[in-house]
Every structure is written in structure tokens, then in C-alpha cells.
Design an enzyme around this catalytic site. Structure first.
Site, PDB file in Angstrom:
ATOM      1  CB  THR A 253      -0.515 -11.242  -4.966  1.00 26.33           C
ATOM      2  OG1 THR A 253      -1.710 -11.329  -5.909  1.00 26.33           O
ATOM      3  CG2 THR A 253      -0.258  -9.965  -4.717  1.00 26.33           C
TER       4      THR A 253
ATOM      5  CG  ASP B 145      -0.234  -3.655   5.689  1.00 25.22           C
ATOM      6  OD1 ASP B 145       0.094  -3.531   4.577  1.00 25.22           O
ATOM      7  OD2 ASP B 145      -1.132  -4.547   6.203  1.00 25.22           O
TER       8      ASP B 145
ATOM      9  CG  HIS C  55       7.138  -3.909  -1.922  1.00 29.17           C
ATOM     10  ND1 HIS C  55       7.126  -4.430  -3.121  1.00 29.17           N
ATOM     11  CD2 HIS C  55       5.967  -3.872  -1.489  1.00 29.17           C
ATOM     12  CE1 HIS C  55       5.768  -4.545  -3.634  1.00 29.17           C
ATOM     13  NE2 HIS C  55       4.929  -4.089  -2.402  1.00 29.17           N
TER      14      HIS C  55
END
Length: 538
Positions: free
Chosen positions: A167, A283, A161
Site C-alpha cells: 500500500t 469491504d 484479490h
């Protein structure tokens, strides 16, 4: 197009007014919404890029928002704020994000580094290319044409991405470090900005640069592989992990891809659920027993950071920040600059020579996180490798036989795992991509130590998984009528010794059959390593 030329002319009164307004109302640039964009000349030029919700404006109150917007509108091209989404009208010639970066001016005291700064981020290369996984995208090499007599007939793009905010957890740590520094009894000249600094970054989601990076990657792919995307019966096939920043990166990539004349619009990305218990080859959330890299990171932090921390504490008596706090402030340099498109004052706290040590911290993080230094790192990339083998051979058995992370519900259906396409693009995360590289055998080398920077290493995180970083596997047919593959990481052609493509001065191509034979670890399901993860595949 004259407005673009006017905007790029630093002597133009309009540009001067933009600079003045940028200094007075930085929030205008945080909003980054052109509410009176130039008229698009065709449908493709009018594509909108979508990013994610903005953080709270530093002006704090909603009542002040309207006056801020009014003030922002005092110059042209008009800027206004929108709290729900970033949207930018993209011209074929240039993105508005890039124009914002070009128009932004440096803050006092940092003009000297701007002459060497990245056009897209306002960061000097010695910072931009040493931020580890937080580096803005840059090409690690020059893309080479296929060998004479060979033509590419299939491409598999695995892409991270685009640039994001910290985060939520990292943001909390950064804010705590800022708060600790603010408790100092005084500040020397290098830290005079600290008392009034306000942290305004969002969490987890794409920032405007991240949308731009994915869009430009799509543009480049459409240019480079146009011949593979011209057949409307073989629509390019896209997949994305279900994290919102990954989904939006796939959308922005598509928007850039279709700006190229003659290409077929790719399918909407197939979203693979990354919730706990789901099988997802994009993932790395299914190996709870894998050890973390913390011990290695902390060992290196104790080597390179104490002198930097001592220098900052001497400049801010009473703050008593720790080495971990200093690490957070170095990260903030990158995050702040990538969002604001103006060099963050935090960057000025650190010497040029210190950034390579910062990079090495994240090299250790990825090497021992899901890379070669972790006994359960490569196993997390096996599922994707088996899917890749099915694609380049046209044989579903590699995906079917996988007992790791392959989602068999999806991969058993030709609609959700086709094998007849010429262009595939998968969107993922940095930790998953490093696991895949380790499973394949790419970017291998000597074990990284925690006592000194290993200057001869090939594992440099900012060159492997910067924001929007990508691994590209090209299949080609050559004059001998045989099929070959080659691998590129951020346009750098990779030696593939594991399958006979290690010739440093040559084409670095492998026979497809040799590539398949070299992937025994994956075709043997990691030799049982997945059972050590503490997760039973569905």
C-alpha cells in the site's frame, strides 16, 4: 509451442541470453511485456490480462527508456516496457507470467535456496508460506471429491484479490527503513547490496503475479465447476468491491474461467462502491469504532524481533534501525521477489527459523483485526453471511432482513442480486474475508497469545487469506434427496462443528437447514453489535 520448450531448456542459447539480459537489465523484467507474442490458436488463447500502472523505471529518466527498450529487444522472445499497463498474451498451455518466473535466474549467493523455491515466486516455501497476507497463493489442502451419492448444484466463491504492491503507506515506511539502513558507516558482506539498492515498487495495485494468480484461479474454477456454467440462461454471477485491484482480479479470473471449453462467459462483475457511507458486504470500512490489533502486534514484535534487529545493526554500524524497520525489511523480501521474480537480496538477511515468527505477527494482526479476537470483528462479516444464506436457500429474506452492511438497493433487485444461479463469485479483501469467517464460525480455536507461537492454532493467515485466497461454499444434493453444504478454504475442507459437519474423517457436510440454524449471530444482525461500530446502515 516449440518456443515454450526452448525457453524452459536451461541449456538453450536463447535461455542463456535471457539470463544475461536479466542480470544486465532487470527493468526489462519489471516491464514484463511481450511485444511479439506467439500466435494464438484461437480466440480464448488470445485473451489479454490487464494489470495496473508500472512504477517508475529505475533507469529514472525518460530519455534512457528507449535505449533500455532497444537493449531488451536484443534477445528473443522480445521483452519491452510499457509504462501504462501490464498486458500479457495468455496461452492455454501456460501463462507468460509463469514462463518469466521459470526463465529468471537466481542472484549470486541465493542459488542454494532456489532448489526449494516456489516455481511461481522464486521464494523458498519457508518464506512463501510464512508471509501472512502477503504470501503468494498456495493450496492449503487437496480438494476432495463430493461424497458418494452427492452432486454439487451451486457454488459460492469468495476470493481475495491477487498479489499486489505494498500500500502507499506501507511503501513509505519501507522506503524510510531502507534510507535509515543506508546511513550506516559500513556494511558487512551480507549487506553490500544496500548502498546501490533502489526501491522501485508501485503502490496498492496488482503486480504481474497477482494477475496470474487470479487468471489461474478462474481456470481452475472453470475446470472444477464446468457443469454449473454450461447453461446460457444461468450465467455465472460476479461481484467485486470497487477497489481497482479487486475489480482487475475479477476481470483476470473471468479471462481464465472462459479458457475452459463449454462454459458460459460470466457476467461482468457488479462493482459495489466501497466509499465511506456506502453499504458493501465485500469491504470492512464501516466499523470505525472497532479496535485495531496494534497492541497485540507490538507485544509480539518485542518478543521475536530484537535479536534480529541487533544482528542487522551489528552488520551496519551507525544505522540504528528499529524493530519496526526490521519488520519492514522482512516484508520487502516478499514484495520485491513477487514483483521481480528473482529472489530479493533482502531475504538473505533472515534465518529460516525466523519466518514462522514473522507469520505469527500477521496471525495476530488478522485474529485481533477483524477475526475472533476483536469484539467488533465478526459483525463486519454478517452482511455477506446473510447474502450467502439467501443464495443457498433461495430465500431473499435473509438479505432483506439484514441491518448491517447489505446494500438493499442492489439486493432487492433480481438483476443485481439473483438467486437462480449455480455459480457465484465475489471478489474482496483479506480483512473482510477474515471477518466473514469469524461470523460463520470457521477457523475458530484457542485465543492467540503474544508470548509464544501457538503451534496448535488453526488460524494461520497465509493458509486463510494469502493473495488470491478463497472461501468456497458448495451446495450439493445427495441420494437422500436432501441439500447439504460444505466449506473449503484454499482447497482445504473445513470441519464445520457449528452445523454438524465437524467429523474429522468424514465428509464434513451440513444440512442446509442446519447451516441456516447455526447462523443466529448473522440472522439476528449481530445481536446489535453493528450499532457499536459508530455507523448507521443506509
Amino acid at each position: 509451442m516449440t518456443w515454450i520448450g526452448d525457453l524452459l531448456n536451461v541449456n538453450n542459447p536463447r535461455t542463456t541470453r535471457m539470463h544475461e539480459a536479466q542480470s544486465q537489465h532487470r527493468d526489462c523484467f519489471r516491464a514484463s511485456w511481450y511485444d511479439e507474442p506467439p500466435v494464438a490458436t484461437d480466440e480464448k488463447s488470445a485473451l489479454l490480462l490487464r494489470s495496473l500502472p508500472l512504477p517508475t523505471l529505475s533507469s529514472s529518466s525518460q530519455s534512457s527508456r528507449q535505449s533500455l527498450v532497444t537493449s531488451c529487444r536484443s534477445f528473443q522472445p522480445t521483452l519491452a516496457s510499457e509504462l501504462s499497463h501490464f498486458k500479457i498474451t495468455m496461452l492455454a498451455a501456460a501463462s507468460a507470467f509463469t514462463l518469466l518466473a521459470l526463465a529468471a535466474v537466481s542472484e549470486a549467493g541465493f542459488e542454494r535456496v532456489h532448489s526449494h523455491a516456489s516455481r511461481a515466486t522464486k521464494l523458498p516455501d519457508y518464506i512463501a508460506q510464512n508471509l501472512g497476507p502477503y504470501s503468494p497463493y498456495y493450496a492449503a489442502g487437496t480438494y476432495p471429491a463430493p461424497p458418494v451419492g452427492c452432486s454439487i448444484d451451486q457454488v459460492n466463491i469468495l476470493q481475495r484479490h491477487g498479489a499486489r504492491f505494498p500500500t502507499a503507506n506501507a511503501g513509505k515506511k519501507i522506503k524510510a527503513s531502507i534510507a535509515k539502513l543506508k546511513t550506516a558507516t559500513s556494511f558487512d558482506s551480507s549487506l553490500t547490496f544496500v548502498p546501490s539498492y533502489t526501491f522501485t515498487l508501485g503502490a496498492d495495485n496488482l503486480n504481474p503475479l497477482g494477475a496470474q494468480e487470479s487468471y489461474e484461479a478462474g481456470q481452475l474454477a472453470g475446470q472444477r465447476y464446468a457443469s454449473l456454467a454450461a447453461d446460457s440462461s444461468l450465467i455465472p454471477f460476479l461481484r467485486a468491491d470497487s477497489s481497482q485491484r479487486v475489480v482487475d482480479s475479477a476481470s483476470n479470473w473471468t479471462a481464465g474461467f472462459v479458457t475452459n471449453a463449454g462454459v458460459v462467459k460470466p457476467s461482468s462483475a457488479l462493482i459495489i462502491n466501497d466509499a465511506s457511507g456506502s453499504n458493501d458486504t465485500l469491504d470492512d470500512n464501516n466499523c470505525d469504532n472497532a479496535p485495531g490489533p496494534d497492541a497485540f502486534e507490538n507485544a509480539w514484535l518485542a518478543v521475536f524481533m530484537p535479536n534480529i534487529t541487533a544482528r542487522i545493526n551489528a552488520a551496519a554500524p551507525g544505522a540504528n534501525i528499529s524493530d519496526s524497520d526490521t519488520l519492514n525489511l522482512m516484508q520487502l523480501c516478499g514484495f520485491d521477489t513477487e514483483y521481480l521474480q528473482v529472489l530479493s537480496p533482502w531475504c538473505g538477511l533472515f534465518k529460516q527459523s525466523e519466518w514462522s515468527s514473522f507469520e505469527y505477527y500477521f496471525d495476530l494482526d488478522k485474529w485481533y483485526g477483524t477475526g475472533y479476537g476483536n469484539a467488533l470483528g465478526a459483525i463486519q462479516g454478517v452482511g455477506y453471511v446473510n447474502e450467502l444464506l439467501s443464495r443457498v436457500t433461495g430465500d431473499l429474506k435473509y438479505a432483506t432482513n439484514d441491518q448491517t452492511q447489505v446494500n438493499h438497493t442492489l439486493d432487492s433487485n433480481a438483476a443485481t442480486f439473483p438467486l437462480d444461479r449455480k455459480l457465484y463469485a465475489d471478489f474482496s479483501h483479506d480483512n473482510q474475508i477474515t471477518a466473514i469467517l469469524a461470523a460463520m464460525g470457521l477457523k475458530n480455536g484457542p485465543q492467540l497469545t503474544t508470548t509464544t507461537v501457538l503451534s496448535t492454532r488453526s488460524w494461520v493467515t497465509s493458509q486463510i487469506v494469502p493473495f488470491s485466497g478463497r472461501l468456497v461454499t458448495e451446495r450439493m444434493k445427495c441420494a437422500d434427496n436432501k441439500e447439504y453444504v460444505r466449506f473449503l478454504i484454499n482447497d482445504q475442507l473445513q470441519p464445520a462443528d457449528f452445523c454438524g459437519g465437524g467429523n474429522s474423517g468424514g465428509s464434513r457436510i451440513c444440512l442446509v437447514s442446519d447451516f441456516v440454524a447455526s447462523q443466529k449471530y448473522s440472522t439476528n444482525n449481530g445481536n446489535g453489535d453493528y450499532l457499536k461500530c459508530g455507523y448507521t446502515p443506509l
